[in-house]
Scaffold this active site. Structure first.
Site, PDB file in Angstrom:
ATOM      1  N   THR A  13      29.117  38.353  34.919  1.00 24.05           N
ATOM      2  CA  THR A  13      29.437  38.548  36.340  1.00 24.05           C
ATOM      3  C   THR A  13      29.853  39.994  36.614  1.00 24.05           C
ATOM      4  O   THR A  13      29.329  40.648  37.515  1.00 24.05           O
ATOM      5  CB  THR A  13      30.606  37.614  36.738  1.00 24.05           C
ATOM      6  N   LYS A  97      41.325  43.056  29.055  1.00 28.58           N
ATOM      7  CA  LYS A  97      42.792  42.952  28.984  1.00 28.58           C
ATOM      8  C   LYS A  97      43.283  42.429  27.641  1.00 28.58           C
ATOM      9  O   LYS A  97      44.267  42.897  27.095  1.00 28.58           O
ATOM     10  CB  LYS A  97      43.322  42.085  30.122  1.00 28.58           C
ATOM     11  N   GLU A 121      41.321  50.458  34.578  1.00 29.90           N
ATOM     12  CA  GLU A 121      41.826  49.953  35.862  1.00 29.90           C
ATOM     13  C   GLU A 121      41.465  48.483  36.074  1.00 29.90           C
ATOM     14  O   GLU A 121      42.266  47.697  36.593  1.00 29.90           O
ATOM     15  CB  GLU A 121      41.224  50.798  37.006  1.00 29.90           C
ATOM     16  N   VAL A 124      43.615  45.034  34.726  1.00 26.90           N
ATOM     17  CA  VAL A 124      44.790  44.411  35.352  1.00 26.90           C
ATOM     18  C   VAL A 124      44.524  44.226  36.840  1.00 26.90           C
ATOM     19  O   VAL A 124      44.299  45.192  37.571  1.00 26.90           O
ATOM     20  CB  VAL A 124      46.058  45.279  35.144  1.00 26.90           C
ATOM     21  N   GLY A 126      41.995  43.048  38.570  1.00 27.57           N
ATOM     22  CA  GLY A 126      40.635  43.265  39.082  1.00 27.57           C
ATOM     23  C   GLY A 126      40.471  44.453  40.006  1.00 27.57           C
ATOM     24  O   GLY A 126      40.449  45.601  39.572  1.00 27.57           O
ATOM     25  N   ILE A 128      42.493  45.575  42.390  1.00 24.77           N
ATOM     26  CA  ILE A 128      43.702  46.259  42.890  1.00 24.77           C
ATOM     27  C   ILE A 128      43.943  47.532  42.076  1.00 24.77           C
ATOM     28  O   ILE A 128      44.031  47.472  40.854  1.00 24.77           O
ATOM     29  CB  ILE A 128      44.956  45.356  42.785  1.00 24.77           C
ATOM     30  N   ASP A 193      46.250  34.940  30.080  1.00 29.49           N
ATOM     31  CA  ASP A 193      45.605  36.021  30.843  1.00 29.49           C
ATOM     32  C   ASP A 193      46.661  36.873  31.561  1.00 29.49           C
ATOM     33  O   ASP A 193      46.622  38.102  31.508  1.00 29.49           O
ATOM     34  CB  ASP A 193      44.628  35.373  31.837  1.00 29.49           C
ATOM     35  N   LYS A 197      47.805  41.002  30.936  1.00 32.32           N
ATOM     36  CA  LYS A 197      47.890  42.001  32.014  1.00 32.32           C
ATOM     37  C   LYS A 197      49.315  42.558  32.106  1.00 32.32           C
ATOM     38  O   LYS A 197      49.515  43.755  32.312  1.00 32.32           O
ATOM     39  CB  LYS A 197      47.476  41.353  33.340  1.00 32.32           C
TER      40      LYS A 197
HETATM   41  N1  HSE Z   1      40.665  34.617  35.030  1.00 32.17           N
HETATM   42  C1  HSE Z   1      41.381  35.624  35.722  1.00 32.17           C
HETATM   43  C2  HSE Z   1      42.029  35.066  36.959  1.00 32.17           C
HETATM   44  C3  HSE Z   1      40.566  36.809  36.126  1.00 32.17           C
HETATM   45  O1  HSE Z   1      41.894  33.882  37.257  1.00 32.17           O
HETATM   46  O2  HSE Z   1      42.731  35.814  37.621  1.00 32.17           O
HETATM   47  C4  HSE Z   1      40.204  37.673  34.980  1.00 32.17           C
HETATM   48  O3  HSE Z   1      41.339  38.070  34.259  1.00 32.17           O
END
Ligand code: HSE
Length: 423
Positions: A13, A97, A121, A124, A126, A128, A193, A197
């Protein structure tokens, strides 16, 4: 204008999003794209399949490529591939990450030895912009606190549990149907996740190396419809919060767990898959960064942004973006969750008899815990009662001790949940 050759590793993606956005920048030439399956059909008009390779080393070893974009994710084999890229003096732009949280220290060291940089960038939150602001325009600050919603999937699930009164299972299924959550949702719902980050963000905010293994982590799987309902009645909404604090003694408190967030708090307003980061520092004060934390286009915005900043610098210097060189030598002294101080929400099932609430109050008092709110609504059919307690600020170890002692009593049937509170 000089043109730059890039190779992309990973074409899912995010990789596809990056490819599409790069079509508008003719001075960036995509030379190769490493994929798992070169025969897979790609949904891109007039796509030149000769760009594809299933060997990422064709990119990292190519003398023709200046910059490697890594959007494949994972630690193995990506770590070895990127190490080779750095040793071949390629700059790296990555969204990975997990790799940075676990192996960042080693990679940044290798980058420094080779006089190249790693930009991240997109790793962390996406789309932002938070890494570049912290490392550049905010570098005059002493950052003392970051609190954020760093995972869109869990925020989506909690939002649906709150607004539509869905069970966790139904909300998760919706998140999976929408492509937010993976078939195995562990990485998101158990807080991994968000912890990756937070590790990255805390390292650059506090200028100390953060050990991912010492970040206290709880996910959202234990949140029940009842907790959401009680929180709502008490003026809170439940969010998965990533919290990093520099304490007065210099120690660092970093953790990811669900919290009851007061409805008036800005983070309580952040809904669905949106991410948000609140940062407090001196002299800047409080800042809030909000936006899309995932998705092809927002993430491509960050990846391509890093790339364009890098090539703009490479036009004039062989030492681009000096702020991007990692100079953290000190390791953070991370405190244990037991030593943290918080306000708490405790949900208790007690048997229905005179003095049950008094007993809870006395035991909390003995453990230095001051109750600020207590709620019981009638009696259950099985002659038990659900008692919800909100405490004032208390030490986690004292609270854990009080709960252990409570459970020794015949009159306490269960501690249904313990959550921390943010006002
Ligand atoms: N899976 C993550 C989320 C996005 O749901 O925010 C990628 O780190």
């Amino acid at each position: 204008m000089k043109s730059f050759n890039v190779g992309i590793i990973g074409f899912g993606t995010v990789g596809t999003g990056v490819f599409k956005v790069l079509q508008s920048f003719p001075d960036i030439k995509i030379k190769k794209i490493a994929v798992k399956n070169v025969n897979k059909k790609r949904n891109i008009e007039n796509f030149d399949t000769n760009l594809l390779t299933d060997n990422p080393y064709e990119i990292v070893n190519s003398p023709d490529i200046d910059i490697v974009i890594e959007v494949a994710g994972g630690v193995n084999p990506t770590f070895d591939i990127l190490k080779a890229a750095l040793n071949n003096k390629k700059h790296i732009v990555t969204a990975n990450k997990e790799l940075l949280a676990k192996k960042g220290s080693e990679l940044f060291q290798i980058a420094k030895q080779n006089n190249v940089i790693i930009l991240y960038e997109a790793a962390v939150a996406g789309g932002i912009p938070i890494i570049m602001p912290v490392k550049t325009i905010l570098c005059a600050n002493k950052i003392n606190r970051i609190a954020g919603i760093l995972n869109g999937t869990t925020n989506y699930i909690l939002t649906k549990m709150t607004e539509k009164e869905l069970s966790y299972e139904t909300a998760l299924k919706q998140a999976q149907d929408l492509g937010y959550a993976e078939t195995d949702p562990t990485g998101d719902v158990e807080g991994f996740d968000a912890a990756y980050k937070l590790a990255i963000l805390s390292t650059i905010s506090f200028n100390k190396k953060i050990d991912i293994n010492k970040i206290y982590r709880e996910g959202i799987t234990k949140i029940k419809a009842n907790d959401i309902k009680s929180a709502k009645e008490l003026g809170y909404t439940i969010k998965l919060i990533a919290l990093g604090q520099r304490l007065e003694n210099g120690k660092i408190d970093v953790r990811v767990h669900p919290m009851l967030v007061a409805k008036k708090h800005l983070l309580a307003q952040v809904k669905n898959a949106t991410n948000s980061i609140m940062l407090s520092g001196y002299p800047v004060g409080d800042l809030v960064f909000t936006g899309a934390g995932a998705g092809a286009e927002p993430t491509a915005s960050s990846v391509v942004g890093d790339l364009l900043v890098l090539v703009a610098d490479l036009e004039t210097t062989s030492n681009p973006i000096p702020q991007a060189v990692c100079n953290h030598t000190e390791t953070a002294e991370q405190i244990d969750i037991g030593d943290t101080f918080n306000e708490y929400y405790v949900s208790i099932t007690a048997s229905n008899h005179p003095g049950a609430i008094g007993f809870i109050g006395t035991l909390f008092g003995k453990n230095n815990i001051n109750i600020s709110t207590i709620m019981q609504k009638g009696i259950n059919e099985d002659n038990t009662a659900e008692i919800i307690v909100i405490t004032e600020r208390a030490k986690e170890a004292d609270v854990q001790n009080a709960l252990k002692e409570l459970l020794k009593s015949e009159s306490i049937k269960n501690i249904d949940n313990l959550l921390r509170v943010m006002n």
